[in-house]
Design an enzyme around this catalytic site. Structure first.
Site, PDB file in Angstrom:
ATOM      1  N   GLU A   1      -5.398  -8.620   1.049  1.00  0.00           N
ATOM      2  CA  GLU A   1      -6.035  -8.269   2.325  1.00  0.00           C
ATOM      3  C   GLU A   1      -7.507  -7.990   2.097  1.00  0.00           C
ATOM      4  O   GLU A   1      -7.870  -7.303   1.153  1.00  0.00           O
ATOM      5  CB  GLU A   1      -5.441  -6.988   2.956  1.00  0.00           C
ATOM      6  CG  GLU A   1      -4.094  -7.157   3.593  1.00  0.00           C
ATOM      7  CD  GLU A   1      -3.561  -5.846   4.194  1.00  0.00           C
ATOM      8  OE1 GLU A   1      -4.367  -5.008   4.643  1.00  0.00           O
ATOM      9  OE2 GLU A   1      -2.332  -5.680   4.172  1.00  0.00           O
TER      10      GLU A   1
ATOM     11  N   GLU B   1       0.798  -1.234   0.000  1.00  0.00           N
ATOM     12  CA  GLU B   1       0.000   0.000   0.000  1.00  0.00           C
ATOM     13  C   GLU B   1       0.828   1.280   0.000  1.00  0.00           C
ATOM     14  O   GLU B   1       0.802   2.036   0.975  1.00  0.00           O
ATOM     15  CB  GLU B   1      -0.948  -0.002   1.211  1.00  0.00           C
ATOM     16  CG  GLU B   1      -1.843  -1.224   1.291  1.00  0.00           C
ATOM     17  CD  GLU B   1      -2.895  -1.119   2.390  1.00  0.00           C
ATOM     18  OE1 GLU B   1      -2.748  -0.273   3.282  1.00  0.00           O
ATOM     19  OE2 GLU B   1      -3.867  -1.883   2.337  1.00  0.00           O
TER      20      GLU B   1
END
Ligand code: GBH
Length: 443
Positions: A353, A171
């Site tokens: 995720e 991320e």
């Protein structure tokens, strides 16, 4: 009420080659602070009012000491894979050499996973930048990208063929925007002029590391993990639709478009020059190195309206919400995957995720998190729907294996499918963990 997670009988996600896993990150679970160098999250935690409960990562889930029993726990869930991250400050010394103790720690974990036939999905950077690099400018310093390349080079040689898949970064949006633009994550720097500069150096680091990983570990799946918060307009007005497209480019496409198209979104020309990234000749070619896989993290969507001054304004999310205040809207997951597949020539996709914070209670050793079971059921089915619409998804990781240090929320928000008692360090598989295991087992 369905206490099971189910998928349509013909689903690709019920085949044995679809990879199911659980995910964690080093700083969030390890503790073991004395045996590594300090990182930016140590410093951030020590700064007053940054972390909701004033906590830190000194002990966390004490996975540094309890890793063997935690691998037994992972194995007991019957997953195919475990996604973990490597603490850069644990494995590389300040002068840039391997730290043999740190390397041995992870080699022990990787060998134990191999013994149990659990595939290791390793993320090299899940936000714990060595503090000594931040002291020299961190991700605002181009040099950090080359330090990351060197770290990737040394560690991938040291791990040999133990790693099934490498992700360079987790991320980069969070590192860049939350860390260097709005400052709610470490290192807590604030300023619109910093976010895109940090983002560029992160993406450069990714591209440099991809070349190294491709060379040192040609048989692993090498790629990156991006998070997406799909953007929706509050109304069908042209102004709201345009504002939403701008927000999507700013928050989401900014991190994926350079990987596939070797350029940033066109909205760059609408940003003041002082906010632009510092791009040197050849950078975009480095950044757009081919990927073996793309990791997608999804939690929620965001809704925008037009705003004269700031281009867009994010409105409060409508219910239902999870315990961290994020809207539960699984349809956005399907639409996201389908839209990415349309916009870009994607390699195989892994959901690296997905999960939810819920206000869990443990009663007589039981955590009945029906709300989290529902979340998983609905989101796994959303992935199934995307696959039906042609998206090539090869695996899914639940965030998270266990409750852990939830960054600026400290230990107040629980994302685990395993409950952690932070006083006794006892682990208890939640109802959602049992449901996940049943799904995997009954394929
Ligand atoms: C991930 O970050 C991290 O990889 C992981 O370490 C972390 O524990 C986990 O998720 C849970 O937070 O303000 O309503 O628009 C996810 C970060 C979550 C950032 C959603 C943007 C937008 C919510 N993203 N968030 S909203």
């Amino acid at each position: 009420m369905n206490t099971k997670i189910t998928l349509p009988a013909n689903s690709k996600m019920l085949s044995n080659d679809f990879v199911y896993g659980v995910a964690t990150a080093s700083f969030q679970i390890e503790g073991g602070k004395d045996s590594r160098l300090p990182c930016i999250w140590d410093t951030f935690c020590d700064t007053p009012d940054k972390v909701a409960d004033g906590s830190n990562g000194e002990t966390a889930c004490n996975h540094f000491n309890l890793w063997q029993q935690d691998i037994e726990l992972i194995d007991s869930l019957e997953v195919d894979a475990y996604r973990l991250s490597i603490s850069w400050p644990r494995v590389i010394t300040e002068s840039g050499e391997l730290n043999p103790e740190g390397v041995a720690y992870y080699v022990g974990i990787l060998d134990a996973l191999a013994d149990k036939n659990i595939k290791a999905y390793v993320t090299l950077y899940h936000w714990d930048l060595p503090q000594h690099l931040e002291d020299k400018g961190g991700w605002l310093n181009r040099e950090t990208a080359y330090k990351f390349r060197d770290y990737a080079d040394l560690i991938s040689k040291a791990f040999g063929n133990r790693v099934y898949s490498y992700a360079t970064l987790n991320e980069p949006f969070c590192s860049a925007f939350l860390g260097y633009e709005v400052g709610v994550h470490a290192p807590g720097i604030v300023g619109k002029e910093f976010g895109k500069k940090a983002a560029h150096h992160l993406l450069l680091a990714h591209g440099l590391a991809m070349a190294v990983l491709t060379k040192n570990s040609p048989n692993s799946l090498n790629g990156i993990v991006l998070n997406f918060t799909p953007c929706y307009p509050e109304s069908n007005s042209e102004a709201d639709i345009n504002a939403t497209a701008f927000a999507d480019d700013y928050f989401n496409q900014w991190y994926i478009k350079p990987l596939f198209d070797a350029e940033y979104p066109a909205i760059m020309s609408q940003l003041p020059v002082q906010n632009h990234p510092e791009i040197q000749p050849g950078d975009m070619e480095i950044i757009s190195h081919p990927l073996d896989f793309l990791g997608v993290n999804f939690y929620t969507r965001a809704i925008y309206r037009a705003d004269v001054k700031e281009h867009f304004f994010q409105i409060d999310p409508p219910e239902p919400l999870t315990d961290i205040g994020w809207e539960i809207y699984p349809k956005a997951f399907t639409e996201l995957l389908v839209s990415l597949n349309k916009k870009y020539k994607l390699p195989p996709v892994y959901i690296t995720e997905n999960g939810a914070a819920m206000a869990d209670t443990i009663v007589n050793g039981v955590v009945n998190d029906q709300n989290r079971i529902d979340y998983y059921h609905d989101h796994l089915n959303a992935v199934h729907n995307a696959i039906e619409q042609g998206v090539n998804v090869d695996g899914y990781f639940a965030w998270s294996l266990m409750d852990n240090f939830e960054w600026a929320e400290g230990y107040l928000k629980r994302f685990g499918i395993v409950y952690v008692d932070y006083v006794t360090q006892e682990r208890t598989i939640k109802a959602s963990g049992l449901a996940y295991k049943e799904l995997i087992k009954n394929r």
